[in-house]
Structures are given as structure tokens and as C-alpha cells.
Design a protein around this motif. Structure first.
Motif, PDB file in Angstrom:
ATOM      1  N   GLY A 101      26.604  -4.872  -1.650  1.00 39.42           N
ATOM      2  CA  GLY A 101      26.301  -5.838  -2.412  1.00 39.42           C
ATOM      3  C   GLY A 101      26.517  -5.446  -3.961  1.00 39.42           C
ATOM      4  O   GLY A 101      26.857  -6.140  -5.240  1.00 39.42           O
ATOM      5  N   ARG A 102      25.434  -4.466  -4.055  1.00 43.26           N
ATOM      6  CA  ARG A 102      25.677  -3.967  -5.719  1.00 43.26           C
ATOM      7  C   ARG A 102      26.663  -3.012  -6.353  1.00 43.26           C
ATOM      8  O   ARG A 102      27.152  -2.851  -7.761  1.00 43.26           O
ATOM      9  CB  ARG A 102      23.979  -3.597  -5.963  1.00 43.26           C
ATOM     10  N   THR A 103      26.838  -2.632  -5.450  1.00 46.12           N
ATOM     11  CA  THR A 103      28.297  -1.017  -5.803  1.00 46.12           C
ATOM     12  C   THR A 103      29.397  -1.405  -5.662  1.00 46.12           C
ATOM     13  O   THR A 103      30.420  -1.035  -6.265  1.00 46.12           O
ATOM     14  CB  THR A 103      27.465   0.385  -5.655  1.00 46.12           C
ATOM     15  N   ALA A 140      21.965   1.742 -15.910  1.00 51.95           N
ATOM     16  CA  ALA A 140      22.838   2.573 -15.122  1.00 51.95           C
ATOM     17  C   ALA A 140      23.197   1.201 -13.389  1.00 51.95           C
ATOM     18  O   ALA A 140      24.173   1.201 -13.353  1.00 51.95           O
ATOM     19  CB  ALA A 140      22.648   3.772 -14.021  1.00 51.95           C
ATOM     20  N   GLY A 141      22.200   0.397 -13.734  1.00 57.67           N
ATOM     21  CA  GLY A 141      22.918  -0.509 -13.191  1.00 57.67           C
ATOM     22  C   GLY A 141      23.710  -1.117 -13.131  1.00 57.67           C
ATOM     23  O   GLY A 141      24.675  -1.788 -12.704  1.00 57.67           O
ATOM     24  N   ARG A 142      23.525  -1.228 -14.445  1.00 61.38           N
ATOM     25  CA  ARG A 142      24.844  -2.523 -14.762  1.00 61.38           C
ATOM     26  C   ARG A 142      26.085  -1.971 -15.031  1.00 61.38           C
ATOM     27  O   ARG A 142      27.336  -2.268 -14.418  1.00 61.38           O
ATOM     28  CB  ARG A 142      24.625  -2.735 -16.219  1.00 61.38           C
ATOM     29  N   VAL A 143      25.685  -0.552 -14.389  1.00 57.50           N
ATOM     30  CA  VAL A 143      27.422   0.617 -14.559  1.00 57.50           C
ATOM     31  C   VAL A 143      27.929  -0.132 -13.541  1.00 57.50           C
ATOM     32  O   VAL A 143      28.547  -0.347 -12.859  1.00 57.50           O
ATOM     33  CB  VAL A 143      27.080   2.072 -14.679  1.00 57.50           C
ATOM     34  N   LEU A 144      26.500   0.057 -12.299  1.00 56.23           N
ATOM     35  CA  LEU A 144      26.977  -0.293 -10.858  1.00 56.23           C
ATOM     36  C   LEU A 144      28.004  -1.487 -10.453  1.00 56.23           C
ATOM     37  O   LEU A 144      28.535  -1.525 -10.224  1.00 56.23           O
ATOM     38  CB  LEU A 144      25.504  -0.220 -10.258  1.00 56.23           C
ATOM     39  N   SER A 145      27.013  -2.446 -11.303  1.00 49.75           N
ATOM     40  CA  SER A 145      27.333  -4.182 -10.890  1.00 49.75           C
ATOM     41  C   SER A 145      29.107  -3.983 -11.369  1.00 49.75           C
ATOM     42  O   SER A 145      30.106  -4.569 -11.374  1.00 49.75           O
ATOM     43  CB  SER A 145      26.872  -5.145 -11.559  1.00 49.75           C
ATOM     44  N   ALA A 146      29.064  -3.353 -12.682  1.00 57.13           N
ATOM     45  CA  ALA A 146      30.718  -3.119 -13.676  1.00 57.13           C
ATOM     46  C   ALA A 146      31.582  -1.940 -12.334  1.00 57.13           C
ATOM     47  O   ALA A 146      32.291  -2.520 -13.397  1.00 57.13           O
ATOM     48  CB  ALA A 146      30.834  -2.340 -15.046  1.00 57.13           C
ATOM     49  N   ILE A 147      30.663  -1.155 -11.864  1.00 61.63           N
ATOM     50  CA  ILE A 147      32.013  -0.279 -10.428  1.00 61.63           C
ATOM     51  C   ILE A 147      32.568  -1.491  -9.798  1.00 61.63           C
ATOM     52  O   ILE A 147      33.376  -1.395  -9.222  1.00 61.63           O
ATOM     53  CB  ILE A 147      31.683   0.254 -10.630  1.00 61.63           C
ATOM     54  N   MET A 190      25.784   8.876  -7.055  1.00 66.66           N
ATOM     55  CA  MET A 190      24.095   8.460  -7.489  1.00 66.66           C
ATOM     56  C   MET A 190      23.368   6.763  -6.665  1.00 66.66           C
ATOM     57  O   MET A 190      22.902   7.937  -5.915  1.00 66.66           O
ATOM     58  CB  MET A 190      23.807   7.855  -9.035  1.00 66.66           C
ATOM     59  N   SER A 191      24.413   6.076  -6.410  1.00 63.63           N
ATOM     60  CA  SER A 191      24.025   5.138  -5.831  1.00 63.63           C
ATOM     61  C   SER A 191      23.652   5.277  -4.345  1.00 63.63           C
ATOM     62  O   SER A 191      22.575   4.975  -4.078  1.00 63.63           O
ATOM     63  CB  SER A 191      25.372   3.887  -6.187  1.00 63.63           C
ATOM     64  N   PHE A 192      24.659   6.523  -3.772  1.00 68.88           N
ATOM     65  CA  PHE A 192      25.511   6.521  -2.782  1.00 68.88           C
ATOM     66  C   PHE A 192      23.636   7.149  -2.369  1.00 68.88           C
ATOM     67  O   PHE A 192      23.090   7.287  -0.888  1.00 68.88           O
ATOM     68  CB  PHE A 192      26.099   7.451  -2.536  1.00 68.88           C
TER      69      PHE A 192
END
Lengths: 284, 324
Positions: free
Chosen positions: B49-51, B180-187, B207-209
Motif C-alpha cells: 500500500g505504501r511503496t 523517507a516515507g514521503r519518498v516511498l509514497s512518491a515511488i 529499505m522498505s523491503f
């Protein structure tokens, strides 16, 4: 020597199964961008339809019933479930995931969870001597069927108008649509082809493993996915080469390196191919 | 007010065992299991959902946490040491496999994670050195702390499971609000654009993985403590598929949706198994019912339970509009 020949031919038989499952998967994915988790269900439906029909007719005819059932299931799934979600790739994957879970449970409730003995034509019961090795005849049936499907698919893609549309659609779908061709008809067609090949694989898997169970499709599907990625998505020859590579590696390493080692080797091969050629063997 | 609502809810859940209706060990055990899967689904949603990463191999990290905890404890390690080593192994494996799998995008990534996780399932089934117990699974034979043993202490397991869920949700909340979390949603929304902005999507995805793998391994440790052992089902691809179903039913990318979906799915799965066996035909199969509900949810309730306040009124209003 005779062990090596036996392993090689058995491996090719397994390769035939992988190819039959993977070729449909690969075309569906290449053209419609659908990762079809329900493909294993098509296989199981084909196997069970053959098993059911074999009570009333010779096994050879029952296999045709199985293939028809596989095609019908695949076309219905495409028309009713996949088409409304056109271009929403993730949702399409989710629907096929739900379908595979519900479908296996449905088969379980109808036919029971235990493996059922599968009918075999009498002419595959014997063994054929090749270079001193005694090869069970069913291996040649599998290899022959896969070769036939391979040639038919290649001819279809090469020489027919719809084959041309499918090839062009895999290459660049927007452009084909821009030329005024309704690609979605081709989607239904590749689903039907994939369903037929998978159902045939289901019957052959039943003959090869001598039993059929609701989980048969799922266990073959994972290796078919690996074959599709290694071969390059959308490429039928790629699937064929990758299927042979994967099945032979699996057979030989499982025999010489202990049971399970071959399966691990196959995944290692996948990792190597991804690092070396992320798009698969077929696409340089 | 809104800030304190989640903590209030956690407090209510923590005090639940003091209510008469919930104090039976069987009920508490089921609730603990629901909480573990709530946390697991929430952790999986970090990827999905997030990445925007559709991994079909999440079960691997759950199984690593579960099996290593059991195996190490049975070999004489204390629980904290075993748990720590199990989670560390989860991190290392996630980092190595993620580094390879993330070289491809989209659906190919899904297939590769599926293949990697399959190795885990094969190893568990083959029972190397008698460690995993093959089909039978492995049970914790020694080393359980006294506070977690026995029917009287089921409540402690429940609190442990609740603590796991809270840890997962807090970590996800922190990550979601960090840069970093904002970058993840941007990805998730557009990876190419993140690349153009000069950030490496690959690193953030990895990182998320790895973080999701660590949370899943921790979940595996908590799971074996609650259940008392690990079974081969934990490593199967079906487990990942059910996690995906939980997340989609709950609402991918939402704050509490995946956890809610995980808890509800687990609860229904167990309840249906108990009560549905008398139902006719396929209805007796929990997976059939849940699979069909899932397919319907994908069509009619995108966004899952978390957005049902938006989608349901939409469906209710629609016929009225046609009449007008």
C-alpha cells in the motif's frame, strides 16, 4: 549412461508441462499485462474435466473435453472478471489471486482434497528402450504434445492475421490500438489459447503423476512463473528454451544433489538470469 | 482528540481480557492470533500500500522468524537471544534477496519474490537435519519463559500479540511521516519521477523491503510463542496471498485498514472453519467464501473497509440516480 538418458528424457517430459503452462501465461502477460494466478485453476479444471469424462469415453476423447473445459473457463474469466478491469493491472492480479484461492476451494468441495487416480491410455503404459535406458512411454507423449503445441503456436503467430495482431500487441499495444484494431478481442483469444494449453498440461500432468488433486495447478504454476521470467515475457520460443533449461537442471540436480536441491538451483538460475539480463533470455 | 483515539483503542484492547466474555483461554488465543495477523498485514502493507511493491514472497520472512525462533530455542538459546537472531536473519535475507529482486519492476518483481519464497517452502518441507520437522512442523520443546506457559498465562500471550501490533503500527506511522516515507509514497505514485528528482528509488524500495522483512520476522517470533510451534503452512505462497487479501479487504495504504483486515480475516477464517462444515457444497470451504468476498471487494469496494464510508454511500445512491 542409461541413467543420464532416463533423466534427460524425464526432464524433457517435465519441460513439456512447464512449456504448456508457461506459453499461455507468457502470451497473456506479454499482451494484456495480466499476471494470471488463475492459470493454475485452468490447468486443474482441465485435469478434473478429463478425469470426469474418462468414465464415459476413451481417455483420448476425454482429454479433448478437458481442453474444451479449460478454454471455456479461461474465456469466461477473461470476459466476466478481467475485461471490466482493463488497464488496472494490480486489480486484475488481485482478482486472479482471489479466483485461484476460491477456485481451488471449489474443486476441493466438489472432488475432495485427496488425490484421485488419473485414467491413462493403455498405449503409454509400456517402456521404450533408448540407448540402453528403459524410458516410460508417457514421457514421449508429453514431449510430442508440447512440440505439437509449440509448432502450432509458432505457425499461428507467424502466418495468421490474429497472430500478427498478438505479436504487434506484445511489442506495442498503444500503436496497435491507434491503428484501429480492437486489441481486446486478441486478449480473449490469448486467454483461450492459454486456457487450452494449460488444460492440456493438466491432463498430461495427470497422466505423468498418475493422480490429480486440487493443488496440482498451483505447484506447477510457480515453476511456470520462473520459466516465464527466465524466458522473457511474451516470447513463446523464450518460454520453450527456458522450460527445457529449468526442467533439465531440476531433474539432474535433484537426482545427483539430493531431493530439493534442484528446485533451489532453479531459483538460483533465475537470480543469475535477472542480474545478467533483467528482461529474460529472449530480449537482449 | 483524534491523536489519542488510537491509544485509547489500544487501551481498550489491552483491558479486554478483564471482561468476563473474553477471558476464556480459547477466545484469548484466537484474539491473539487475530492481533498477530493484524500486525503482519499492516507490515505487508508497507510494501504493497505504501511503496507500491507487490511482493508474493512475504511468507518467507514470517517463516524465517517463526522457524528460527523455534529451532534456536530447542537448541538451548534463551528466548530473547533466539528472537534477536531470528529477526536479524530475516533482515539479512531480506537485504540479500531484495537487492536482487528489486532489479526488476512491477509484475516481474512479484514473480521473483514468489520464486525466492518457494525456496523457503521447499527447505521447510525437506526437513534438513531434522530441524524444521517437514510436514509435521516444529514445536517449542524447551526454553519457554514461565510467564508464557500454561492456560492461566494465555492472557500474557494476548498482551504480547497486542504489543507486536502496536509496535508495527507505531513504526509504520513514524516511517510514513518521515521524509523517507514521503519518498516511498512518491515511488508508489511514480517511480520514474522520483528518479528524475535525483533520488534513487532502488535504495528506498530496498529499505522498505528490509523493514517489512524485519517486521514479518518479528511477527513470526510472536506467532510461535502464541501457537507453540511453526507449521509448513507459514512458508507457503498461500500465506502471502492471504496477507494480500487481508490488506486489500482492509484498505491498502490506509493507517488502520490493513490491521483491521488482518484481524477480521483471521477471525472469520477460524469461525467459518468451526461453523461452516454443515453448510452445503462449496460454502463449507472458508477459502471459497473469503475468495469470493475478496473478488467482490476488488470490484465494488476499492479502498477496502477503510474507504467503505465513501464507496458504500456511492453504491446506495446510484440506483436512485438512475430512476431520476
Amino acid at each position: 549412461m542409461s541413467t543420464i538418458v532416463l533423466l534427460a528424457v524425464t526432464g524433457l517430459g517435465l519441460a513439456a508441462l512447464y512449456f504448456l503452462v508457461a506459453s499461455g501465461l507468457s502470451l497473456v502477460f506479454g499482451l494484456a499485462d495480466v499476471l494470471n494466478f488463475a492459470h493454475g485453476l485452468f490447468l486443474s479444471v482441465g485435469a478434473y474435466a478429463t478425469w470426469w469424462a474418462a468414465d464415459f469415453m476413451p481417455v483420448e476423447a476425454a482429454v479433448l473435453v478437458g481442453v474444451a473445459a479449460g478454454v471455456a473457463t479461461a474465456v469466461l474469466v477473461e470476459l466476466i472478471l478481467i475485461r471490466p478491469l482493463y488497464r488496472r493491472t494490480i486489480e486484475q492480479v488481485l482478482v486472479t489471486v482471489g479466483l485461484s484461492l476460491a477456485g481451488v476451494a471449489l474443486l476441493q468441495s466438489v472432488f475432495g482434497a485427496d488425490p484421485r487416480p488419473f485414467p491413462r491410455p493403455t498405449w503409454v503404459e509400456g517402456v521404450v528402450p533408448v540407448f540402453g535406458a528403459r524410458i516410460p512411454a508417457d514421457r514421449f507423449l508429453l514431449i510430442g504434445a508440447a512440440l505439437l503445441v509449440f509448432v502450432a503456436l509458432a505457425a499461428f503467430l507467424r502466418y495468421t492475421r490474429y497472430g500478427l495482431i498478438v505479436r504487434a500487441g506484445v511489442e506495442n499495444r498503444e500503436m496497435v490500438t491507434a491503428l484501429g484494431i480492437d486489441v481486446r478481442k486478441a486478449f480473449t483469444l490469448v486467454f483461450a489459447i492459454g486456457g487450452a494449453a494449460a488444460a492440456l498440461a493438466g491432463s498430461l500432468a495427470g497422466i505423468y503423476f498418475t493422480t490429480v488433486s486440487p493443488g496440482t495447478g498451483g505447484s506447477l504454476l510457480i515453476f511456470a512463473f520462473i520459466v516465464v521470467v527466465i524466458g522473457g515475457m511474451g516470447s513463446v520460443p523464450g518460454s520453450a528454451v527456458a522450460a527445457i533449461l529449468v526442467a533439465l537442471l531440476q531433474q539432474f540436480v535433484n537426482y545427483y544433489g539430493g531431493s530439493g536441491a534442484g528446485d533451489v538451483c532453479v531459483v538460483a538460475l533465475l537470480a543469475v538470469v535477472l542480474l545478467w539480463r533483467p528482461k529474460g533470455l529472449a530480449k537482449a | 482528540m483524534r491523536r489519542w483515539l488510537p491509544w485509547g483503542l489500544a487501551l481498550v484492547l489491552a483491558l479486554l481480557p478483564f471482561g468476563q466474555a473474553f477471558n476464556a483461554p480459547g477466545t484469548l488465543n484466537l484474539l491473539a492470533l487475530c492481533l498477530v495477523f493484524a500486525g503482519l498485514a499492516a507490515g505487508y502493507d508497507l510494501l504493497f500500500g505504501r511503496t507500491g511493491l507487490l511482493s508474493f514472497g512475504h511468507a518467507l520472512y514470517f517463516a524465517i522468524g517463526a522457524y528460527l525462533t523455534v529451532i534456536l530455542m530447542n537448541h538451548g538459546f534463551a528466548l530473547p537471544v533466539a528472537a534477536l537472531l531470528a529477526i536479524l536473519s530475516g533482515v539479512v535475507v531480506a537485504a540479500l534477496l531484495g537487492a536482487v529482486a528489486l532489479r526488476v519492476d512491477g509484475i516481474a518483481f512479484s514473480m521473483v519474490t514468489l520464486a525466492f519464497a518457494q525456496v523457503g517452502a521447499i527447505i521447510v518441507a525437506r526437513d534438513p537435519g531434522g530441524l524444521t520437522g517437514g510436514e509435521e512442523g516444529a514445536t517449542i520443546a524447551k526454553g519457554m519463559p514461565d510467564a508464557l506457559v500454561g492456560v492461566v498465562n494465555t492472557v500474557n500471550l494476548y498482551w504480547l500479540a497486542l504489543a507486536y501490533l502496536v509496535v508495527v503500527l507505531v513504526v509504520l506511522h513514524r516511517v510514513g511521516r518521515s521524509p523517507a516515507g514521503r519518498v516511498l509514497s512518491a515511488i508508489r505514485d511514480d517511480a520514474r519521477r522520483v528518479g528524475v528528482l535525483g533520488l534513487s528509488p532502488y535504495r528506498y524500495k530496498l529499505m522498505s523491503f528490509v523493514l517489512a522483512g524485519a517486521l514479518a520476522a518479528l511477527g513470526g517470533t510472536v506467532y510461535v510463542l502464541v501457537v507453540g510451534g511453526a507449521s509448513p503452512h507459514l512458508a507457503s505462497s498461500d500465506l502471502t496471498l492471504t496477507l494480500l487479501v487481508m490488506v486489500v479487504l482492509g484498505g491498502p495504504g490506509s493507517r488502520f485498514g490493513p490491521a483491521l483486515g488482518g484481524a477480521l480475516f483471521t477471525f472469520l477464517d477460524y469461525q467459518l472453519t468451526d461453523y461452516a462444515t454443515d453448510l452445503p457444497g462449496p460454502l463449507a470451504q472458508p477459502m471459497f467464501v473469503l475468495g469470493v468476498v475478496f473478488i467482490l471487494a476488488v470490484y465494488f469496494f476499492p479502498g477496502g473497509l477503510a474507504r467503505i464510508g465513501v464507496t458504500l454511500p456511492g453504491w446506495l445512491r446510484r440506483p436512485a440516480r438512475q430512476e431520476a
